[in-house]
Write a protein that holds these residues in place. Structure first.
Motif, mmCIF file in Angstrom:
data_model
loop_
_atom_site.group_PDB
_atom_site.id
_atom_site.type_symbol
_atom_site.label_atom_id
_atom_site.label_comp_id
_atom_site.label_asym_id
_atom_site.label_seq_id
_atom_site.Cartn_x
_atom_site.Cartn_y
_atom_site.Cartn_z
ATOM 1 N N ALA A 91 46.392 8.820 -6.639
ATOM 2 C CA ALA A 91 46.967 9.513 -5.481
ATOM 3 C C ALA A 91 47.002 11.023 -5.710
ATOM 4 O O ALA A 91 46.688 11.808 -4.803
ATOM 5 N N THR A 92 47.362 11.431 -6.924
ATOM 6 C CA THR A 92 47.453 12.860 -7.232
ATOM 7 C C THR A 92 46.068 13.500 -7.295
ATOM 8 O O THR A 92 45.843 14.577 -6.734
ATOM 9 N N PHE A 93 45.121 12.832 -7.955
ATOM 10 C CA PHE A 93 43.765 13.384 -8.090
ATOM 11 C C PHE A 93 43.062 13.485 -6.739
ATOM 12 O O PHE A 93 42.257 14.398 -6.509
ATOM 13 N N SER A 94 43.378 12.585 -5.816
ATOM 14 C CA SER A 94 42.727 12.578 -4.501
ATOM 15 C C SER A 94 43.005 13.853 -3.709
ATOM 16 O O SER A 94 42.277 14.179 -2.765
ATOM 17 N N ARG A 95 44.023 14.601 -4.092
ATOM 18 C CA ARG A 95 44.364 15.824 -3.364
ATOM 19 C C ARG A 95 43.329 16.935 -3.526
ATOM 20 O O ARG A 95 43.376 17.925 -2.812
ATOM 21 N N LEU A 96 42.424 16.748 -4.470
ATOM 22 C CA LEU A 96 41.312 17.695 -4.589
ATOM 23 C C LEU A 96 40.424 17.680 -3.349
ATOM 24 O O LEU A 96 39.743 18.665 -3.054
ATOM 25 N N PHE A 97 40.446 16.562 -2.620
ATOM 26 C CA PHE A 97 39.465 16.369 -1.540
ATOM 27 C C PHE A 97 40.111 16.268 -0.161
ATOM 28 O O PHE A 97 39.488 15.788 0.777
ATOM 29 N N LEU A 98 41.351 16.733 -0.029
ATOM 30 C CA LEU A 98 42.070 16.570 1.231
ATOM 31 C C LEU A 98 41.747 17.695 2.218
ATOM 32 O O LEU A 98 41.634 18.854 1.832
ATOM 33 N N ASP A 99 41.637 17.319 3.486
ATOM 34 C CA ASP A 99 41.329 18.304 4.525
ATOM 35 C C ASP A 99 42.272 18.245 5.709
ATOM 36 O O ASP A 99 42.101 19.002 6.663
ATOM 37 N N SER A 100 43.257 17.347 5.690
ATOM 38 C CA SER A 100 44.149 17.232 6.842
ATOM 39 C C SER A 100 45.560 16.895 6.380
ATOM 40 O O SER A 100 45.772 16.422 5.253
ATOM 41 N N ALA A 101 46.527 17.138 7.283
ATOM 42 C CA ALA A 101 47.922 16.818 6.983
ATOM 43 C C ALA A 101 48.099 15.322 6.775
ATOM 44 O O ALA A 101 48.855 14.887 5.892
ATOM 45 N N ALA A 102 47.388 14.506 7.564
ATOM 46 C CA ALA A 102 47.514 13.056 7.454
ATOM 47 C C ALA A 102 47.082 12.567 6.073
ATOM 48 O O ALA A 102 47.729 11.704 5.468
ATOM 49 N N GLU A 103 45.980 13.117 5.548
ATOM 50 C CA GLU A 103 45.498 12.710 4.220
ATOM 51 C C GLU A 103 46.481 13.138 3.129
ATOM 52 O O GLU A 103 46.712 12.399 2.165
ATOM 53 N N LEU A 104 47.046 14.328 3.287
ATOM 54 C CA LEU A 104 48.018 14.817 2.314
ATOM 55 C C LEU A 104 49.261 13.921 2.294
ATOM 56 O O LEU A 104 49.770 13.548 1.238
ATOM 57 N N ILE A 105 49.733 13.552 3.481
ATOM 58 C CA ILE A 105 50.904 12.682 3.591
ATOM 59 C C ILE A 105 50.605 11.290 3.040
ATOM 60 O O ILE A 105 51.436 10.683 2.352
ATOM 61 N N LEU A 106 49.397 10.773 3.307
ATOM 62 C CA LEU A 106 49.008 9.455 2.794
ATOM 63 C C LEU A 106 48.987 9.442 1.266
ATOM 64 O O LEU A 106 49.442 8.477 0.633
#
Length: 394
Positions: A91-106
């Motif tokens: 979950a933490t590593f996936s934040r390298l590839f986030l582009d939206s608020a929804a993905e960040l919240i997920l």
């Protein structure tokens, strides 16, 4: 002498592993606040929406608490911890590839599930493996949780400045999960297995004392989650830089660590924890009043008072819950209930504070509200007389 040393070595490595695991339980939330202005510059986020980054993982933690112990009974302690650390790391590593608020919240909610599985298990593990030093070991465990928050809050802005990316500032903490995974995997071979038979968990939903403990834990944790989410943005609005605000939050969490270590050791001298609880609540109230009335003058004193109060209140709330029952499984079931309901309550505080900020243009009224909550908790704490524990929970 040699036999004692041989027996103590696995216990030391188990406690060391617990410390490393606990360091992973807050960076996914603590790194967000100091980087919030940079995140909002890249992704459209109102303060109310940004509050979901703290609120939803905390609420997820609360809901997951209710099945966390069942998962650990089915998988066993060792595999539950491995699975939880893997979830937090991904979950933490996936934040390298986030582009939206929804993905960040997920990603925040996914981390919340991993955190909850560990936090449901740890009080049971500590009470069963360190039965002679429950208060001290709980203090060390909770202090390590706050240590993870301090590290993330202090260094996330520095990582962002040096790399030019807030995503790296959020994702780098996956490295802590990798380290904890490796150490836990190495030491678990030497750790004697605990009985993995399924124990029917007692329900505490109909017990008034369990609800009192849960609400007390939830209201105390509300102050923690609200400060974690909004202290840095509050000072950024007052003209501080992200790095200065992040270091201030790091200083507050360092004070939480200090109190988390010292307070259980002091409280361990007596089974009656009420005086200690009162002192902690007064410290928190004084800290909030200082934030409101004089945020720039004595700006280190107010986070110091808040950190000392919140840092001691968190472990003491769990220790008081564990005091009510002697059996580790029963006590673990009670603390899982307390944390489950408590985190659902605490998760609302960042959202309410964000809504107050959006509607009134300031965080001051949120701090006033939490000051009032601490006063209510003082009345609740008076009821925790250890002579009456057996009457309330058999």
């Amino acid at each position: 002498m040699e036999n004692t040393r041989t027996k103590s070595r696995p216990a030391f490595w188990l406690m060391f592993s617990i410390v490393l695991i606990a360091l992973n339980l807050r960076p996914s939330m603590a790194a967000v606040g100091p980087l919030l202005s940079a995140i909002r510059g890249d992704i459209a986020l109102s303060f109310s929406l940004a509050s979901l980054l703290t609120m939803l993982p905390v609420m997820t933690m609360g809901l997951a608490m209710f099945f966390g112990l069942r998962v650990s009974q089915r998988l066993g302690e060792q595999r539950t911890v491995l699975l939880s650390l893997l979830i937090i790391g991904v979950a933490t590593f996936s934040r390298l590839f986030l582009d939206s608020a929804a993905e960040l919240i997920l990603s925040a909610m996914l981390a919340g599930i991993g955190i909850a599985l560990i936090q449901a298990l740890m009080p049971v593990l500590i009470k069963s493996r360190f039965s002679d030093n429950v208060a001290l070991c709980m203090g060390l465990y909770v202090t390590s949780i706050m240590g993870g928050a301090a590290i993330a809050a202090s260094f996330a802005p520095l990582v962002m400045v040096s790399t030019g990316s807030w995503r790296i500032g959020l994702a780098i903490w996956a490295g802590l999960a990798v380290v904890a995974l490796l150490i836990w995997s190495v030491q678990r071979a030497a750790m004697p297995a605990s009985p993995s038979k399924l124990v029917r968990q007692r329900s505490f939903f109909a017990n008034g004392r369990a609800w009192l403990l849960a609400v007390f834990f939830g209201l105390g944790t509300a102050s923690y989650t609200c400060v974690l989410a909004w202290l840095a943005p509050y000072y950024v609005e007052k003209g501080w830089s992200e790095q200065q605000a992040g270091l201030l939050l790091g200083f507050l969490t360092a004070m939480e660590m200090l109190s988390g270590l010292l307070t259980p050791a002091i409280a361990n001298r007596s089974r009656d924890r009420r005086v200690v609880l009162m002192v902690l609540l007064v410290l928190i109230m004084a800290g909030f009043c200082g934030l409101i009335l004089s945020p720039h003058n004595l700006s280190l004193l107010w986070p110091c008072l808040l950190g000392l109060g919140i840092g001691g209140l968190f472990p003491m709330s769990l220790i008081v819950s564990l005091d009510h029952l002697d059996n580790p499984q029963s006590a673990g079931g009670l603390t899982a209930f307390v944390q489950g309901i408590g985190y659902l309550i605490a998760g609302l505080s960042p959202l309410l504070a964000g809504m107050i900020r959006d509607s009134l243009g300031s965080f001051e009224w949120a701090w006033w509200s939490l000051t009032g909550v601490m006063a209510v908790m003082m009345l609740m704490a008076l009821r925790f007389n250890p002579r009456h524990y057996a009457r309330h929970i058999h």
